[in-house]
Write a protein that holds these residues in place. Structure first.
Motif, PDB file in Angstrom:
ATOM      1  N   ILE A  93      60.396  38.700 -36.761  1.00  0.00           N
ATOM      2  CA  ILE A  93      61.416  39.740 -36.857  1.00  0.00           C
ATOM      3  C   ILE A  93      62.213  39.552 -38.141  1.00  0.00           C
ATOM      4  O   ILE A  93      62.699  38.460 -38.427  1.00  0.00           O
ATOM      5  N   ASP A  94      62.341  40.606 -38.917  1.00  0.00           N
ATOM      6  CA  ASP A  94      63.208  40.611 -40.091  1.00  0.00           C
ATOM      7  C   ASP A  94      64.390  41.518 -39.767  1.00  0.00           C
ATOM      8  O   ASP A  94      64.297  42.739 -39.865  1.00  0.00           O
ATOM      9  N   SER A  95      65.501  40.909 -39.353  1.00  0.00           N
ATOM     10  CA  SER A  95      66.655  41.698 -38.931  1.00  0.00           C
ATOM     11  C   SER A  95      67.302  42.429 -40.092  1.00  0.00           C
ATOM     12  O   SER A  95      67.909  43.492 -39.903  1.00  0.00           O
ATOM     13  N   GLN A  96      67.186  41.882 -41.297  1.00  0.00           N
ATOM     14  CA  GLN A  96      67.789  42.539 -42.456  1.00  0.00           C
ATOM     15  C   GLN A  96      67.085  43.851 -42.774  1.00  0.00           C
ATOM     16  O   GLN A  96      67.717  44.831 -43.157  1.00  0.00           O
ATOM     17  N   ARG A  97      65.769  43.849 -42.605  1.00  0.00           N
ATOM     18  CA  ARG A  97      64.996  45.078 -42.839  1.00  0.00           C
ATOM     19  C   ARG A  97      64.768  45.871 -41.566  1.00  0.00           C
ATOM     20  O   ARG A  97      64.118  46.929 -41.602  1.00  0.00           O
ATOM     21  N   ASN A  98      65.264  45.363 -40.438  1.00  0.00           N
ATOM     22  CA  ASN A  98      65.174  46.055 -39.155  1.00  0.00           C
ATOM     23  C   ASN A  98      63.723  46.383 -38.795  1.00  0.00           C
ATOM     24  O   ASN A  98      63.390  47.512 -38.445  1.00  0.00           O
ATOM     25  N   GLN A  99      62.886  45.349 -38.852  1.00  0.00           N
ATOM     26  CA  GLN A  99      61.472  45.587 -38.560  1.00  0.00           C
ATOM     27  C   GLN A  99      60.789  44.347 -38.006  1.00  0.00           C
ATOM     28  O   GLN A  99      61.260  43.215 -38.189  1.00  0.00           O
ATOM     29  N   VAL A 100      59.683  44.590 -37.298  1.00  0.00           N
ATOM     30  CA  VAL A 100      58.753  43.524 -36.940  1.00  0.00           C
ATOM     31  C   VAL A 100      57.803  43.371 -38.126  1.00  0.00           C
ATOM     32  O   VAL A 100      57.031  44.282 -38.445  1.00  0.00           O
ATOM     33  N   VAL A 101      57.890  42.253 -38.798  1.00  0.00           N
ATOM     34  CA  VAL A 101      57.039  42.038 -39.977  1.00  0.00           C
ATOM     35  C   VAL A 101      55.576  41.986 -39.560  1.00  0.00           C
ATOM     36  O   VAL A 101      54.711  42.615 -40.178  1.00  0.00           O
ATOM     37  N   ARG A 102      55.310  41.224 -38.497  1.00  0.00           N
ATOM     38  CA  ARG A 102      53.926  41.105 -38.031  1.00  0.00           C
ATOM     39  C   ARG A 102      53.913  40.569 -36.605  1.00  0.00           C
ATOM     40  O   ARG A 102      54.667  39.684 -36.252  1.00  0.00           O
ATOM     41  N   SER A 103      53.034  41.136 -35.791  1.00  0.00           N
ATOM     42  CA  SER A 103      52.763  40.604 -34.465  1.00  0.00           C
ATOM     43  C   SER A 103      51.259  40.620 -34.257  1.00  0.00           C
ATOM     44  O   SER A 103      50.668  41.689 -34.045  1.00  0.00           O
ATOM     45  N   HIS A 104      50.657  39.442 -34.343  1.00  0.00           N
ATOM     46  CA  HIS A 104      49.217  39.358 -34.121  1.00  0.00           C
ATOM     47  C   HIS A 104      48.874  39.750 -32.692  1.00  0.00           C
ATOM     48  O   HIS A 104      47.891  40.473 -32.460  1.00  0.00           O
ATOM     49  N   ILE A 105      49.687  39.304 -31.742  1.00  0.00           N
ATOM     50  CA  ILE A 105      49.416  39.559 -30.330  1.00  0.00           C
ATOM     51  C   ILE A 105      49.411  41.056 -30.020  1.00  0.00           C
ATOM     52  O   ILE A 105      48.545  41.559 -29.303  1.00  0.00           O
ATOM     53  N   LEU A 106      50.361  41.782 -30.577  1.00  0.00           N
ATOM     54  CA  LEU A 106      50.470  43.218 -30.289  1.00  0.00           C
ATOM     55  C   LEU A 106      49.814  44.093 -31.349  1.00  0.00           C
ATOM     56  O   LEU A 106      49.762  45.312 -31.198  1.00  0.00           O
ATOM     57  N   GLY A 107      49.340  43.484 -32.410  1.00  0.00           N
ATOM     58  CA  GLY A 107      48.578  44.227 -33.416  1.00  0.00           C
ATOM     59  C   GLY A 107      49.390  45.197 -34.239  1.00  0.00           C
ATOM     60  O   GLY A 107      48.912  46.302 -34.541  1.00  0.00           O
TER      61      GLY A 107
END
Length: 350
Positions: free
Chosen positions: A144-158
Motif C-alpha cells: 500500500i502506498d498511502s501517499q499515492r492512495n493506491q495498492v502498488v501491487r498485490s500478487h495474491i489478488l492480481g
C-alpha cells in the motif's frame, strides 16, 4: 504539529491501562492543575470515566480513570481472496461484532457494489449505528502506498497500481488502508506484545516489524517483505522470479509438500537469521502460526542448534491473535488515525 494536552492524555489512555490523575501527570510531565482541568473536560464529554480506586497504604484512595469503551467505535475490514471479514471494536480495542461473507475479489464496479451491500447487511444484522463509527481500517494483501492512495501491487489478488478511491466511495466513514501483515502485526501489539517481528505465513509469506509501538515502514513502504529474502540460494522458483525465496519454503503449501520436520528446519534458519539481524522477539502468525503450537518444542530445538549466541531460545512465539487478526489490526489503525475526532466533543463542552 504538536499534540494538545487532551490528545496526549487520550493516546496515553489508549494503551488500555487504568490510571489515576497523578499517574497521568507523572507520565506526561504535566502539572496537576492542568491534568485536573483536561480530565474533567474529557469526563464531561463522555470520553473518560472513573473506574475503581487505586490501592493505598492509608488515607483516601485515588480514583482510577480509563477510556469509556462506548464513546466510539472503529470498523475493521479484511479483504481476502475469497472472503471478506467485517468487525467493530470499541474505544479500548475490544471486539464487539464480527461477520464474514464469501465474495471472491474482483476489481470491477459490480464487486464494489456487492461489497457495499454486504457491509450494510452486516450493520443491519448487528444493529451497528454507522454514525458512531469514527473510521474504518482496511486490511489488504498487497503493498500500500498511502501517499499515492493506491495498492502498488498485490500478487495474491492480481492487481497493480489500483486506486483506493474505489473503496473510499463505498465506505460510510473515512478509512485507512494497510498491508495485511502490517495489520496482523499491529493486532499482536494491541494484544500485549512489545517490539517484535511478525512472520505472516499465509498463501503469500510476508512480515512486519513493530518498533516502539509503531510499524517500521521503510523508505518505500516495503519494509517487512520477508517472503522475498533468499533462504535457499538457487532453490525453488518463487513467483517473483527469483530462486530460493522464503516464500517458496515457508507457505502452508510448502508445509504440505515438505512435512513438518523439513519445514521447521527451514523456518529455524529463517528465524535465527532474523534474530541475528534485529535482536527482537519473533511472532509466528498466519495460517501456519495458528497450527504451530504443538510443534514449538521441535522448532526451538532446531533453532538452538543454529543460534550459538543465545543462552536460551526464548524469543520465538506463536501468535496471540489466532482469529480475525488482520481485521482487528485494521480497526486498531483506524482508531489510531481517527480516534482523536472524539476530542472535538470535549472542546465544545469546555
Amino acid at each position: 504539529m504538536a499534540q494538545t494536552v487532551q490528545e496526549r492524555i487520550f493516546q496515553l489512555m489508549r494503551r488500555g491501562q487504568a490510571m489515576t490523575r497523578q499517574d497521568i501527570a507523572e507520565k506526561l510531565s504535566l502539572s496537576m492543575p492542568t491534568v485536573l482541568q483536561h480530565v474533567t473536560q474529557l469526563i464531561e464529554a463522555g470520553i473518560l470515566e472513573e473506574w475503581g480506586t487505586a490501592q493505598s497504604n492509608g488515607g483516601r484512595k485515588a480514583k482510577m480513570l480509563r477510556l469509556c469503551p462506548e464513546a466510539g467505535y472503529a470498523l475493521g475490514i479484511n479483504i481476502g481472496i475469497r472472503l471478506i471479514e467485517f468487525l467493530t471494536t470499541d474505544l479500548m480495542g475490544s471486539l464487539r461484532q464480527s461477520g464474514s461473507i464469501s465474495l471472491p475479489f474482483q476489481d470491477e464496479p459490480d464487486w464494489y457494489i456487492q461489497f457495499q451491500e454486504a457491509l450494510l447487511d452486516f450493520f443491519n444484522q448487528y444493529q451497528v449505528d454507522s454514525s458512531q463509527i469514527l473510521g474504518a481500517g482496511v486490511s489488504f494483501p498487497g503493498i500500500i502506498d498511502s501517499q499515492r492512495n493506491q495498492v502498488v501491487r498485490s500478487h495474491i489478488l492480481g492487481v497493480e497500481h489500483m486506486g483506493l478511491e474505489r473503496f473510499q466511495k463505498v465506505l460510510p466513514c473515512p478509512a485507512v488502508f494497510e498491508n495485511d501483515a502490517n495489520c496482523a502485526c499491529f493486532a499482536e501489539w494491541g494484544a500485549g506484545r512489545k517490539n517484535h517481528v511478525y512472520l505472516s505465513l499465509n498463501e503469500s509469506v510476508g512480515g512486519a516489524i513493530i518498533l516502539n509501538g509503531r510499524l517500521w515502514m521503510g523508505e518505500t513502504f516495503q519494509a517487512g517483505e520477508l517472503g522475498h529474502m533468499i533462504l535457499i540460494p538457487g532453490g525453488r522458483r518463487c513467483y517473483c522470479g527469483k530462486q530460493g525465496c522464503a516464500d517458496a519454503y515457508l507457505s502452508p503449501q510448502a508445509l504440505e509438500q515438505d512435512g513438518w520436520d523439513t519445514y521447521l528446519g527451514h523456518l529455524a534458519i529463517f528465524i535465527t537469521n532474523l534474530r541475528m539481524l534485529l535482536n527482537m522477539d519473533l511472532v509466528i502468525g498466519g495460517q501456519v502460526g495458528i497450527r504451530i503450537g504443538p510443534q514449538m518444542e521441535a522448532l526451538v530445538s532446531k533453532a538452538a542448534q543454529l543460534d550459538q549466541f543465545a543462552r536460551d531460545i526464548n524469543y520465538i512465539f506463536p501468535c496471540i491473535q489466532r482469529k480475525r487478526a488482520c481485521a482487528l489490526g485494521a480497526a486498531g489503525f483506524a482508531m489510531e488515525r481517527f480516534g482523536d475526532k472524539l476530542l472535538h466533543k470535549a472542546e465544545t463542552t469546555s
